[in-house]
Design a protein around this motif. Sequence first.
Motif, PDB file in Angstrom:
ATOM      1  N   TYR A 273      49.105  10.397  -4.185  1.00  0.00           N
ATOM      2  CA  TYR A 273      48.580  11.184  -5.297  1.00  0.00           C
ATOM      3  C   TYR A 273      48.797  12.661  -4.991  1.00  0.00           C
ATOM      4  N   SER A 274      48.731  13.475  -6.030  1.00  0.00           N
ATOM      5  CA  SER A 274      49.123  14.879  -5.927  1.00  0.00           C
ATOM      6  C   SER A 274      47.961  15.800  -6.312  1.00  0.00           C
ATOM      7  N   LYS A 275      48.202  17.093  -6.185  1.00  0.00           N
ATOM      8  CA  LYS A 275      47.182  18.066  -6.613  1.00  0.00           C
ATOM      9  C   LYS A 275      46.914  17.925  -8.105  1.00  0.00           C
ATOM     10  N   GLU A 276      47.954  17.567  -8.881  1.00  0.00           N
ATOM     11  CA  GLU A 276      47.763  17.384 -10.320  1.00  0.00           C
ATOM     12  C   GLU A 276      46.803  16.230 -10.608  1.00  0.00           C
ATOM     13  N   ASN A 277      46.860  15.170  -9.797  1.00  0.00           N
ATOM     14  CA  ASN A 277      45.899  14.066  -9.954  1.00  0.00           C
ATOM     15  C   ASN A 277      44.482  14.539  -9.670  1.00  0.00           C
ATOM     16  N   CYS A 278      44.343  15.453  -8.697  1.00  0.00           N
ATOM     17  CA  CYS A 278      43.015  16.004  -8.391  1.00  0.00           C
ATOM     18  C   CYS A 278      42.487  16.803  -9.572  1.00  0.00           C
TER      19      CYS A 278
ATOM     20  N   PRO B 227      38.824  20.340   6.313  1.00  0.00           N
ATOM     21  CA  PRO B 227      39.218  20.872   5.007  1.00  0.00           C
ATOM     22  C   PRO B 227      39.974  19.848   4.156  1.00  0.00           C
ATOM     23  N   PHE B 228      39.664  19.868   2.873  1.00  0.00           N
ATOM     24  CA  PHE B 228      40.242  18.990   1.851  1.00  0.00           C
ATOM     25  C   PHE B 228      39.800  17.533   1.955  1.00  0.00           C
ATOM     26  N   TYR B 229      38.963  17.222   2.945  1.00  0.00           N
ATOM     27  CA  TYR B 229      38.395  15.876   2.990  1.00  0.00           C
ATOM     28  C   TYR B 229      37.144  15.907   2.117  1.00  0.00           C
ATOM     29  N   TYR B 230      37.311  15.685   0.811  1.00  0.00           N
ATOM     30  CA  TYR B 230      36.140  15.542  -0.058  1.00  0.00           C
ATOM     31  C   TYR B 230      36.462  14.782  -1.337  1.00  0.00           C
ATOM     32  N   ILE B 231      37.654  15.011  -1.883  1.00  0.00           N
ATOM     33  CA  ILE B 231      38.059  14.251  -3.080  1.00  0.00           C
ATOM     34  C   ILE B 231      38.043  12.754  -2.776  1.00  0.00           C
ATOM     35  N   GLU B 232      38.225  12.423  -1.471  1.00  0.00           N
ATOM     36  CA  GLU B 232      38.208  11.000  -1.064  1.00  0.00           C
ATOM     37  C   GLU B 232      36.927  10.304  -1.494  1.00  0.00           C
ATOM     38  N   TYR B 233      35.802  11.032  -1.442  1.00  0.00           N
ATOM     39  CA  TYR B 233      34.537  10.415  -1.833  1.00  0.00           C
ATOM     40  C   TYR B 233      34.556  10.021  -3.309  1.00  0.00           C
ATOM     41  N   GLY B 234      35.201  10.850  -4.125  1.00  0.00           N
ATOM     42  CA  GLY B 234      35.298  10.525  -5.548  1.00  0.00           C
ATOM     43  C   GLY B 234      36.218   9.353  -5.794  1.00  0.00           C
ATOM     44  N   ILE B 235      37.400   9.389  -5.163  1.00  0.00           N
ATOM     45  CA  ILE B 235      38.358   8.286  -5.315  1.00  0.00           C
ATOM     46  C   ILE B 235      37.733   6.981  -4.827  1.00  0.00           C
ATOM     47  N   ALA B 236      37.059   7.057  -3.681  1.00  0.00           N
ATOM     48  CA  ALA B 236      36.460   5.862  -3.091  1.00  0.00           C
ATOM     49  C   ALA B 236      35.283   5.357  -3.918  1.00  0.00           C
ATOM     50  N   GLN B 237      34.531   6.274  -4.525  1.00  0.00           N
ATOM     51  CA  GLN B 237      33.410   5.826  -5.360  1.00  0.00           C
ATOM     52  C   GLN B 237      33.928   5.021  -6.547  1.00  0.00           C
ATOM     53  N   LEU B 238      35.082   5.414  -7.078  1.00  0.00           N
ATOM     54  CA  LEU B 238      35.697   4.625  -8.152  1.00  0.00           C
ATOM     55  C   LEU B 238      36.036   3.221  -7.642  1.00  0.00           C
ATOM     56  N   GLY B 239      36.607   3.153  -6.427  1.00  0.00           N
ATOM     57  CA  GLY B 239      36.918   1.853  -5.840  1.00  0.00           C
ATOM     58  C   GLY B 239      35.676   1.030  -5.574  1.00  0.00           C
TER      59      GLY B 239
ATOM     60  N   LEU C  96      46.434  -1.145  -0.530  1.00  0.00           N
ATOM     61  CA  LEU C  96      45.113  -1.424   0.049  1.00  0.00           C
ATOM     62  C   LEU C  96      44.093  -1.640  -1.066  1.00  0.00           C
ATOM     63  N   PHE C  97      44.177  -0.817  -2.116  1.00  0.00           N
ATOM     64  CA  PHE C  97      43.310  -1.016  -3.279  1.00  0.00           C
ATOM     65  C   PHE C  97      43.600  -2.380  -3.921  1.00  0.00           C
TER      66      PHE C  97
ATOM     67  N   ASP D   6      43.720   4.291  -9.602  1.00  0.00           N
ATOM     68  CA  ASP D   6      43.895   4.939 -10.900  1.00  0.00           C
ATOM     69  C   ASP D   6      42.889   6.073 -11.043  1.00  0.00           C
ATOM     70  N   LEU D   7      43.386   7.289 -11.218  1.00  0.00           N
ATOM     71  CA  LEU D   7      42.513   8.447 -11.387  1.00  0.00           C
ATOM     72  C   LEU D   7      42.516   8.956 -12.829  1.00  0.00           C
ATOM     73  N   SER D   8      42.984   8.129 -13.762  1.00  0.00           N
ATOM     74  CA  SER D   8      43.076   8.567 -15.158  1.00  0.00           C
ATOM     75  C   SER D   8      41.693   8.666 -15.788  1.00  0.00           C
ATOM     76  N   PRO D   9      41.512   9.566 -16.753  1.00  0.00           N
ATOM     77  CA  PRO D   9      40.222   9.709 -17.425  1.00  0.00           C
ATOM     78  C   PRO D   9      39.723   8.398 -18.057  1.00  0.00           C
ATOM     79  N   ASP D  10      40.613   7.621 -18.636  1.00  0.00           N
ATOM     80  CA  ASP D  10      40.190   6.373 -19.285  1.00  0.00           C
ATOM     81  C   ASP D  10      39.599   5.396 -18.274  1.00  0.00           C
ATOM     82  N   HIS D  11      40.250   5.276 -17.125  1.00  0.00           N
ATOM     83  CA  HIS D  11      39.759   4.365 -16.076  1.00  0.00           C
ATOM     84  C   HIS D  11      38.397   4.839 -15.573  1.00  0.00           C
TER      85      HIS D  11
END
Length: 572
Positions: A238-243, A497-509, A543-544, A552-557
């Motif tokens: 995933y990229s900065k744009e996904n963030c 540093p930058f270890y934080y978006i993982e919590y959001g991605i993982a919470q979705l999982g 792994l997912f 999937d980081l899309s708004p709909d998901h």
Amino acid sequence: MKLDANIQPLHRQFLPANFKITEWSTLEPYFKDLAGRELADQEALDQWLQDISELEAVVSEEACWRQINMTRDTTDTALAESFTFFMTEIQPKMQPYADQLNRKLIESPLSNELTAPEYFTYLRNVKKNIELFREENIPLQSELAVEAQQFGAIAGKMTVTVNDQEYTLQQAAKFLESPDRALRESVYRKIGDRRLQDKDALDDLFDALLKKRHQVALNAGFENYRDYRFAELGRFDYSKENCFQFHEAVKQHVLPLVDKIYQQKKEKLGLDVLRPWDIDAEPAGTEPLRPFNTGSELVEKAIHCFNELNPFFGDCLRKMNEMGRLDLESRKGKAPGGYNCPLAETGAPFIFMNAAGTMDDVTTMVHEGGHAIHSFLTHPLKLSAFKEYPTEIAEVASMSMELFSMEHWTEFFKTPGELKRAHEQQLERVLTIFPWIATIDQFQHWIYEHPTHTREERLAAWQTILASFTPQTLDTSGLEDYRNFNWQRQLHLYEVPFYYIEYGIAQLGAIGLWQQYKKDKTQALDHYIQALSLGGTRPLPQLFEAAGLRFDLSPDHIKGLMEFVKGELDSL
């Protein structure tokens, strides 16, 4: 799959059984051996990789113990010196050898025969490390590793006095659950005032880290540290744009739900205005949840809870307890926060936290327990590198355990009313954590895209970002002094540093796995174990997929998952 928590330490074959890392001169011969060894055939390559893996495990465990011991007592200068010695006198000298070994592997024609699936991510990481390696970054990275730990030393000294008794800030936070609103406000302001006493020291520290991080990025040929760090973290999928997409999805689909939660909280408390010290409170006449009193009681109850879920899970915590791998209670001089630290050679990890007898501590315990289970499940993998799983799946391990374990919290909460309140608080937390995750992540993007910013510019950027993720129902007027430096309480900004978006991605999982669990518990737990047992031997989307999830980081998901949680919350 046979699951066994009676974990076996690695059997040393390359290093002597009694070898201890003391000086670089005693360690270097093993690196020289590996660097000079002839790789004549596949059998020789396999043995070479095994020996590298053993050396990595021994070195990693030594570094981890020095860091663990230092965070357990930030007042002991000898422990800090031991960690600093490792990071300045040993770690930097290993890095050129690590690069040499990486190049030796990739340049060997035999590496083309490593075609099993688990070698794909391993070789991809090795190539990435070769691309990022710069000799001139070695001293900078060594200095960064040492300086980042100063955050714990500064924060570990912070205490406040409540009712004539001294408390760490973690311990004092329990008063924010009190039905006494005046007490809550008083403690909130005391904690804020105490943090402000060290705001300049924390600003100075952050400026020093920022400058060095930016130089590391420039040395490696990157425009900014954000882009360098994405590469270093192995964010291939995933990229900065996904963030940025994630940040917007939180504004669109999570903030309105958080606003509703806060509105209900305001009505429940009978307040005209909801203030930050009201968020964790209970109405008058309702005592705050006190699920345990001591660290030993916390672990006993957690073991029982994990046993109910799966006997192997309970055995993991029991084994750690027997081995002295738990330090749970908050105390003065102990670094803030909580973590699970994998210990690569002996296998059983270490859980560190600052428990004070609150509901949040139960969540932290089962969260770190999920990480521990991940460590146990990956220990049998053939190479140390295979156990280096992406942080996004690591947090799925921990956050899923928070949700799986909820129905077994009867050890902590003895009445149906208490259990219901605990479930409400947990599900509210699942939703309300997203805006803070997005705030911290967006702030980091701004910081490293503007590496020469002034403190005034940083403050202005923080104020704008924080305001955009603050629910309208929450009245923060007059608290600007505290809120302006609120980012300083987030240790990740300093240490990882930058270890934080993982919590959001993982919470979705985790929410996705909990959806599965509500339909078929056995299948959901099988998926959980199956995915975690793979360690880092597959790319993140795979792994997912092994966990029965979509990456999937899309708004709909995100919208669909948020609506599911809100539905579960409303049905309590």
